[in-house]
Design an enzyme around this catalytic site. Structure first.
Site, PDB file in Angstrom:
ATOM      1  N   CYS A   1      17.775  72.520  62.140  1.00 58.13           N
ATOM      2  CA  CYS A   1      17.478  71.351  62.971  1.00 58.13           C
ATOM      3  C   CYS A   1      15.976  71.069  62.967  1.00 58.13           C
ATOM      4  CB  CYS A   1      17.982  71.566  64.391  1.00 58.13           C
ATOM      5  SG  CYS A   1      17.858  70.097  65.434  1.00 58.13           S
TER       6      CYS A   1
ATOM      7  N   SER B   1       9.058  70.490  76.682  1.00 59.38           N
ATOM      8  CA  SER B   1       8.628  69.246  76.047  1.00 59.38           C
ATOM      9  C   SER B   1       8.056  68.274  77.081  1.00 59.38           C
ATOM     10  CB  SER B   1       9.783  68.599  75.280  1.00 59.38           C
ATOM     11  OG  SER B   1      10.905  68.379  76.102  1.00 59.38           O
TER      12      SER B   1
ATOM     13  N   GLY C   1      14.113  69.250  78.437  1.00 58.10           N
ATOM     14  CA  GLY C   1      13.738  70.498  79.075  1.00 58.10           C
ATOM     15  C   GLY C   1      12.316  70.472  79.602  1.00 58.10           C
ATOM     16  N   VAL C   2      11.934  71.542  80.264  1.00 54.52           N
ATOM     17  CA  VAL C   2      10.631  71.608  80.917  1.00 54.52           C
ATOM     18  C   VAL C   2       9.496  71.712  79.896  1.00 54.52           C
ATOM     19  CG1 VAL C   2      10.699  74.130  81.223  1.00 54.52           C
ATOM     20  CG2 VAL C   2       9.342  72.720  82.778  1.00 54.52           C
TER      21      VAL C   2
ATOM     22  N   CYS D   1      23.603  74.202  70.291  1.00 54.15           N
ATOM     23  CA  CYS D   1      23.812  73.007  71.120  1.00 54.15           C
ATOM     24  C   CYS D   1      25.205  72.418  70.973  1.00 54.15           C
ATOM     25  CB  CYS D   1      22.756  71.954  70.816  1.00 54.15           C
ATOM     26  SG  CYS D   1      22.785  71.294  69.144  1.00 54.15           S
TER      27      CYS D   1
ATOM     28  N   ALA E   1       8.569  64.554  71.146  1.00 50.66           N
ATOM     29  CA  ALA E   1       9.990  64.887  71.007  1.00 50.66           C
ATOM     30  C   ALA E   1      10.443  65.521  72.313  1.00 50.66           C
ATOM     31  CB  ALA E   1      10.203  65.838  69.834  1.00 50.66           C
ATOM     32  N   MET E   2      11.219  64.775  73.107  1.00 45.23           N
ATOM     33  CA  MET E   2      11.593  65.216  74.452  1.00 45.23           C
ATOM     34  C   MET E   2      13.053  65.672  74.463  1.00 45.23           C
ATOM     35  SD  MET E   2       9.550  62.365  76.695  1.00 45.23           S
ATOM     36  CE  MET E   2       9.570  63.393  78.174  1.00 45.23           C
TER      37      MET E   2
ATOM     38  N   GLY F   1       7.616  70.907  72.351  1.00 50.02           N
ATOM     39  CA  GLY F   1       7.351  71.960  73.324  1.00 50.02           C
ATOM     40  C   GLY F   1       7.534  73.353  72.763  1.00 50.02           C
TER      41      GLY F   1
ATOM     42  N   MET G   1      16.241  62.748  70.405  1.00 48.88           N
ATOM     43  CA  MET G   1      17.185  62.575  69.305  1.00 48.88           C
ATOM     44  C   MET G   1      18.599  62.810  69.822  1.00 48.88           C
ATOM     45  SD  MET G   1      15.283  64.553  66.176  1.00 48.88           S
ATOM     46  CE  MET G   1      15.253  66.097  67.089  1.00 48.88           C
TER      47      MET G   1
END
Length: 364
Positions: free
Chosen positions: A105, A17, A14-15, A203, A10-11, A129, A36
């Site tokens: 989430c 993940s 950010g740094v 977010c 799951a990316m 991450g 996502m």
């Protein structure tokens, strides 16, 4: 390569993940990356890059996946996110609570929708991450959620809703690392996001003005009403009860000779009650929608440490089961501004015992 060493990363862009993906590849896993798409920036009237899941984040995640020679795709979960996260967020505020959409989430998106997608692709694990650890109890066989070794980055509070099945199919490669180590490695690997700021805000409300977002999203206007003192006397006018949360001091615009804080709200009457800071402290709360991790269920009063806010230090409490699946939690010492809608998370040392949603406070 072992058949079960297949993972969906799951990316977020950010740094954290990105480095999680690097470690999985390094450890011999077949990896596929995904981001996502939870909303579109234009849908929320924003073009701010200091959030997660924005178009900029997708671009960054895609570039890291390419660098790691990893298949990558974007999954559109915008409709699910709207229903499960945004609309619940609004509903809780309108009912007088203070929601925690990041926990929802994790619950409904990352470790539900994403895990199902991974299983459909014959991928055994979802990897994120997050700074937390998962271990299996040798005696009981249950999977345990534990704090990260870096206390300053620990995210176990936001993961308390995870089930046994989800824990069994999730990996947190960063749980034993410190943030500075992660950034240093990303720098060494020349990742595009090595020095990218961590996302700080909700977010879909990147400027922090959640009431403006709610009004734009729903088309509803939240009207002004009365500030009351603890005796019920009108002491001023507020700009809409949804704009205030328990414990708030700033932005009240009241001159009462001493500092006052929000210590109660009535959504039905559209009133906000203010009082001295001492009025914010209570010892007893009720929580519902409990999820137990360390054991199947609570069948007797037990002693745990608990916290009612993400940045709070855990405090000792007696936790008692109630007939309807709720729990009564009595802290040893009064706690400040226990807020309905927020999460109660219980700990036994560094193990997350379980948690639930605060539904109210009780007099001692």
């Amino acid at each position: 390569m072992m058949e079960n060493k297949r993972a969906l990363i799951a990316m977020s862009g950010g740094v954290d993940s990105s480095i999680a993906a690097y470690f999985m590849k390094k450890n011999g896993y077949y990896c596929e990356g995904t981001t996502m798409r939870l909303y579109r920036n234009e849908d929320i009237g924003r073009c701010d890059f200091r959030t997660c899941c924005s178009q900029k984040d997708i671009d960054d995640a895609s570039e890291v996946a390419f660098q790691l020679d990893m298949p990558y795709e974007v999954l559109d979960f915008t409709m699910d996110f709207r229903e499960k996260i945004i609309e619940k967020f609004i509903r809780i505020y309108e009912n007088g609570g203070t929601p925690n959409p990041c926990i929802d989430c994790n619950r409904y998106m990352k470790f539900d929708k994403l895990l199902r997608f991974a299983q459909e692709k014959n991928l055994n694990y979802v990897v994120t991450g997050h700074y937390a650890r998962i271990e299996q109890d040798e005696k009981t066989g249950r999977y345990l959620l534990k704090k990260a070794l870096d206390n300053t980055k620990d995210q176990s509070y936001a993961l308390y809703t995870m089930t046994q099945s989800q824990l069994a199919h999730t990996l947190f490669p960063l749980g034993s690392l410190r943030k500075k180590e992660v950034r240093a490695l990303a720098d060494e690997l020349h990742f595009v996001n090595a020095r990218k700021h961590d996302s700080q805000d909700i977010c879909f409300v990147p400027d922090g003005d959640y009431t403006k977002f709610m009004e734009e999203y729903t088309g509803r206007h939240y009207p002004a009403g009365d500030f009351l003192d603890q005796k019920g006397n009108i002491v001023g006018k507020h700009t809409g009860a949804v704009r205030y949360t328990l414990g708030q001091r700033k932005g009240l615009g009241l001159a009462m000779g001493e500092p006052v804080y929000v210590c109660g709200k009535s959504m039905d009457k559209n009133t906000v009650t203010v009082g001295p800071e001492s009025a914010l402290y209570t010892k007893v709360l009720i929580a519902d929608d409990m999820n137990w991790i360390a054991f199947e269920d609570l069948d007797k009063p037990m002693r745990f440490q608990g916290k009612t806010r993400y940045r709070q230090q855990e405090q000792w409490a007696t936790v008692s089961p109630l007939e309807n699946g709720q729990v009564r939690v009595e802290f040893d010492t009064p706690q400040r501004a226990i807020t309905p809608g927020q999460a109660l998370v219980l700990y036994d040392g560094d193990v997350v015992v379980g948690g639930g949603t605060i539904s109210g406070v009780l007099p001692e």
